[in-house]
Design a protein around this motif. Sequence first.
Motif, short mmCIF file in Angstrom:
data_model
loop_
_atom_site.label_atom_id
_atom_site.label_comp_id
_atom_site.label_asym_id
_atom_site.label_seq_id
_atom_site.Cartn_x
_atom_site.Cartn_y
_atom_site.Cartn_z
N PHE A 303 25.77 -7.58 2.95
CA PHE A 303 25.35 -8.96 3.55
C PHE A 303 24.07 -9.03 3.88
N ASP A 304 23.38 -9.94 3.70
CA ASP A 304 22.12 -10.31 4.40
C ASP A 304 22.55 -10.75 5.79
N LYS A 305 21.60 -10.61 6.64
CA LYS A 305 21.86 -11.01 8.05
C LYS A 305 21.51 -12.52 8.45
N PRO A 341 14.06 -19.58 7.62
CA PRO A 341 14.72 -20.19 8.79
C PRO A 341 13.82 -20.07 9.99
N LEU A 342 13.07 -18.89 10.13
CA LEU A 342 12.57 -18.51 11.30
C LEU A 342 11.33 -19.75 11.36
N ALA A 343 10.69 -19.69 10.22
CA ALA A 343 9.49 -20.80 10.12
C ALA A 343 10.03 -22.36 10.45
N MET A 367 8.62 -10.03 5.44
CA MET A 367 7.42 -9.56 6.44
C MET A 367 7.04 -10.78 7.37
N GLY A 368 6.41 -11.74 6.49
CA GLY A 368 5.65 -12.95 7.23
C GLY A 368 5.09 -14.07 6.40
N VAL A 369 3.89 -14.43 6.80
CA VAL A 369 3.08 -15.42 6.31
C VAL A 369 1.64 -15.05 6.70
N SER A 370 0.69 -15.59 5.56
CA SER A 370 -0.55 -15.52 6.15
C SER A 370 -1.41 -16.84 5.50
N ILE A 379 -2.40 -14.49 10.61
CA ILE A 379 -1.33 -13.64 10.19
C ILE A 379 -0.20 -13.72 11.09
N ALA A 380 1.09 -14.15 10.37
CA ALA A 380 2.43 -14.13 11.35
C ALA A 380 3.37 -13.45 10.72
N GLY A 381 4.10 -12.29 11.62
CA GLY A 381 5.06 -11.85 11.02
C GLY A 381 5.82 -10.78 11.71
N ASN A 382 6.27 -9.61 11.12
CA ASN A 382 6.84 -8.81 11.96
C ASN A 382 5.94 -7.71 11.98
N LYS A 400 16.24 -10.11 20.12
CA LYS A 400 15.64 -11.30 19.33
C LYS A 400 14.80 -10.98 18.40
N THR A 401 14.48 -11.89 17.31
CA THR A 401 13.55 -11.61 16.47
C THR A 401 12.18 -12.21 17.10
N GLU A 402 11.31 -11.13 16.82
CA GLU A 402 10.00 -11.10 17.35
C GLU A 402 8.90 -11.74 16.03
N ILE A 403 8.17 -12.66 16.18
CA ILE A 403 7.14 -12.91 15.25
C ILE A 403 5.74 -12.76 15.90
N PHE A 404 5.07 -11.72 15.50
CA PHE A 404 3.58 -11.53 15.94
C PHE A 404 2.47 -12.53 15.22
N LEU A 442 22.35 -5.35 5.35
CA LEU A 442 20.92 -5.12 5.05
C LEU A 442 20.07 -6.30 5.54
N THR A 443 19.00 -5.84 6.15
CA THR A 443 18.34 -7.02 6.77
C THR A 443 16.78 -6.77 6.80
N GLY A 444 16.05 -7.81 6.79
CA GLY A 444 14.54 -7.50 7.11
C GLY A 444 14.15 -7.35 8.31
N ASN A 465 14.83 -3.46 8.55
CA ASN A 465 13.55 -3.32 8.07
C ASN A 465 13.39 -3.21 6.76
N CYS A 466 14.31 -4.03 5.92
CA CYS A 466 14.35 -3.95 4.37
C CYS A 466 13.22 -4.82 3.96
N LEU A 467 12.48 -4.50 3.06
CA LEU A 467 11.81 -5.34 2.07
C LEU A 467 12.82 -5.78 0.95
N ILE A 492 14.82 -16.41 -0.63
CA ILE A 492 14.27 -15.99 -1.58
C ILE A 492 14.13 -14.57 -1.68
N ASN A 493 14.05 -13.70 -0.39
CA ASN A 493 13.99 -12.18 -0.41
C ASN A 493 15.15 -11.71 -0.83
N ASP A 494 16.26 -12.26 -1.19
CA ASP A 494 17.64 -11.61 -1.65
C ASP A 494 17.81 -12.17 -3.04
P1 ADP Z 1 16.74 -11.10 6.33
O1 ADP Z 1 16.90 -10.02 5.54
O2 ADP Z 1 17.45 -10.93 7.79
O3 ADP Z 1 17.30 -12.55 6.03
P2 ADP Z 1 13.90 -11.53 5.71
O4 ADP Z 1 13.78 -10.49 5.06
O5 ADP Z 1 13.92 -12.88 5.42
O6 ADP Z 1 15.19 -11.30 6.88
O7 ADP Z 1 12.78 -11.53 6.87
C1 ADP Z 1 12.64 -10.21 7.53
C2 ADP Z 1 11.50 -10.37 8.55
O8 ADP Z 1 10.22 -10.77 8.03
C3 ADP Z 1 11.85 -11.31 9.73
O9 ADP Z 1 12.70 -10.87 10.68
C4 ADP Z 1 10.70 -11.73 10.21
O10 ADP Z 1 10.31 -10.89 11.00
C5 ADP Z 1 9.74 -11.60 8.98
N1 ADP Z 1 9.53 -12.71 8.39
C6 ADP Z 1 9.78 -13.34 7.31
N2 ADP Z 1 9.80 -14.60 6.88
C7 ADP Z 1 8.87 -14.85 7.78
C8 ADP Z 1 7.88 -16.10 8.13
N3 ADP Z 1 7.76 -17.23 7.35
N4 ADP Z 1 7.31 -16.15 9.34
C9 ADP Z 1 7.18 -15.05 10.21
N5 ADP Z 1 7.80 -13.84 10.03
C10 ADP Z 1 8.67 -13.93 8.92
#
Ligand code: ADP
Length: 618
Positions: A303-305, A341-343, A367-370, A379-382, A400-404, A442-444, A465-467, A492-494
């Motif tokens: 499962f993805d989370k 979804p976080l975005a 990881m995030g976006v820039s 830059i915003a992400g984990n 909680k999920t944190e976005i820096f 499995l989750t990022g 912390n999975c890529l 997309i990451n899945d």
């Molecule tokens: P999951 O595997 O739980 O579906 P993702 O692999 O999509 O999660 O994302 C993993 C982590 O990457 C998120 O918890 C978040 O911290 C960061 N992340 C992903 N996409 C974004 C985004 N668009 N903006 C900020 N952070 C993001």
Amino acid sequence: MNLTQNEKKDILLIVISIISVISSFILSFDYLAWIAVLLCGIPIFKECVEGMIAEFDIKADLLVTIAIVASIIIGEVFAAGEIATIMAIGGFLEEYTVSKTREKIEKLVKMTPQVTTIIKNGIEKRIPVEKVEIGDILKVLPGESIPTDGVIVNGKTSIDQATLTGESLPVDKSVGDEVYSGTINLYGSFTMKSTKSSKDSSIQKLIRLVESSSPENANIVRQADKWATMIVVIAFTAAVLTYLFTFEIIRSVTILVVFCPCALVLATPTAIMASIGNLARYGILVKDGESLEELAYVSELVFDKTGTLTYGIPKVVNVVSKNPEEMMYLLASLESRSEHPLAKAIVSYYKGNELAEIDEFEMHLGMGVSGNISGSKIIAGNKKLLNSQNIEVVEEKTNKTEIFVAKDSEYIGKVQLADTLRENSKETIRNLKRLRVKTTLLTGDNEKTAELIANEIKIRNVISNCLPEDKMEYIKNEQLLGHKVAMIGDGINDAPSLKKANVGIAMGDIGSDVSVEAANIALINDNIGDLPHLIGIARKTVRTINIAITFALIVNILAMGLAILGILNPIEGALIHNIGSVIVIVYSATLTNYKISKKDYTRAKKLGITKTINKAMT
Ligand code: ADP
Ligand code: MG
């Protein structure tokens, strides 16, 4: 019962044939059976000849044709009429199941509205794809499929055109380049001007989906066909040998009659299509029969989370920054380019406020976006993402999920988001365990959040912390250990893991188009509660097919023995064999009404995990 014109015609032909065969029997008037031979036999004969010419294919049709012709030659017209009629009934039942399933799938696909984002007077709006007109300006996010043909007017990206060209390497596109409907936007976000109205394209996609759900390429079907070919050869040899030993042509004809592999050929596709139809009613779209078969042997479900076990509608619950206004302005602007979804949560939290222009938007999967805003790099992400740019951040111990967020390599604050578990997550995991399927998360996301969720729903195997590559790597390793793995995800990451898994299952509603495209099966309503049913029916399908084939083979072998010994005449032979075939087809079609029950769980418990998998067959 809604019947098409063709189906009505077939039924009429069959009814006339049945009446003619029965009255021929009662009145002992052979000529009446000719009606059935002509009405039902000629189409079989035609298909047989076409099959042999077009594909050099020796199948059941050939044996049936030989049996019919041979029966006529030795004067058993009644037997010939009977074989032809019952073959026609079997064929009709199979086709009927298939067409009903197609209908259900079509309905399902039509119920799934395709939406896209239109920009009008600077305002973004989600509209159904059918409403798109020539000249509309559309915004396409990463992971979305492109709604209509058009030209990029802003932004750049790479596009997966495999659905169009079969070419699997992504193609880079920027301003002025053409993009095509149905192809998939991978990592960038861009605006485009449509050059075609989308009516044609979305119908095209629907047809593709429906057509691709055919059972032909399932391994189990190919096997049945191989068997069928072998049986044709055996029956033929036995018939010739028997004649050489006994000089009784009637025995040889009887052998041919009883050994037609009709049940073999019809049972499998009927069963698979019945199951696919059953699943369509549950909102589960199966793209190919093969994955249904694979699923029967799956021993681990990954499962993805976010978006899969959770609703994927996180809410911003906390903003921490010295200058929250500025940070949210930068963050929301940047995230408006992401489909994550976080975005979406961040953008909707910020709703109503002006957004900035973004240059050089980049997505860092998992990881995030820039991107650049007025010359500053945002830059915003984990933690992983910010650390990779040498920016230190401290993760809080929280669920909680944190976005820096960082501006020009300077940490400027963070937001915290909370997501809700799907109501039936816990029960689903429990039921999957009862089916002896290993469950994995499995989750990022970070460790803490992952563990809290895993504890709540009792998944013991957690990897955080999975890529995207890590998810794929995990599945690969499990496969090396002998597991057949199904993966369920939405992002997309899945997509890479959905492809890597033996069976990929995508969330049809919340899921991005990339993941739906990469998967073999889609849960149109995102209802993970149906996963046990899905696994249950997959196992049941394989079992049903095996029982049906075994039954048909036993009946045929017994009947062949009796035919060799001269105990059966062609008429009795045809009767036994054909009744057997109809039983098999009707039995396979009962999968239409399958519902997972206690019996399936008890069975899994009794057999244990390895045996469930091995014995899904018995
Ligand atoms: P999951 O595997 O739980 O579906 P993702 O692999 O999509 O999660 O994302 C993993 C982590 O990457 C998120 O918890 C978040 O911290 C960061 N992340 C992903 N996409 C974004 C985004 N668009 N903006 C900020 N952070 C993001
Ligand atoms: Mg996800």
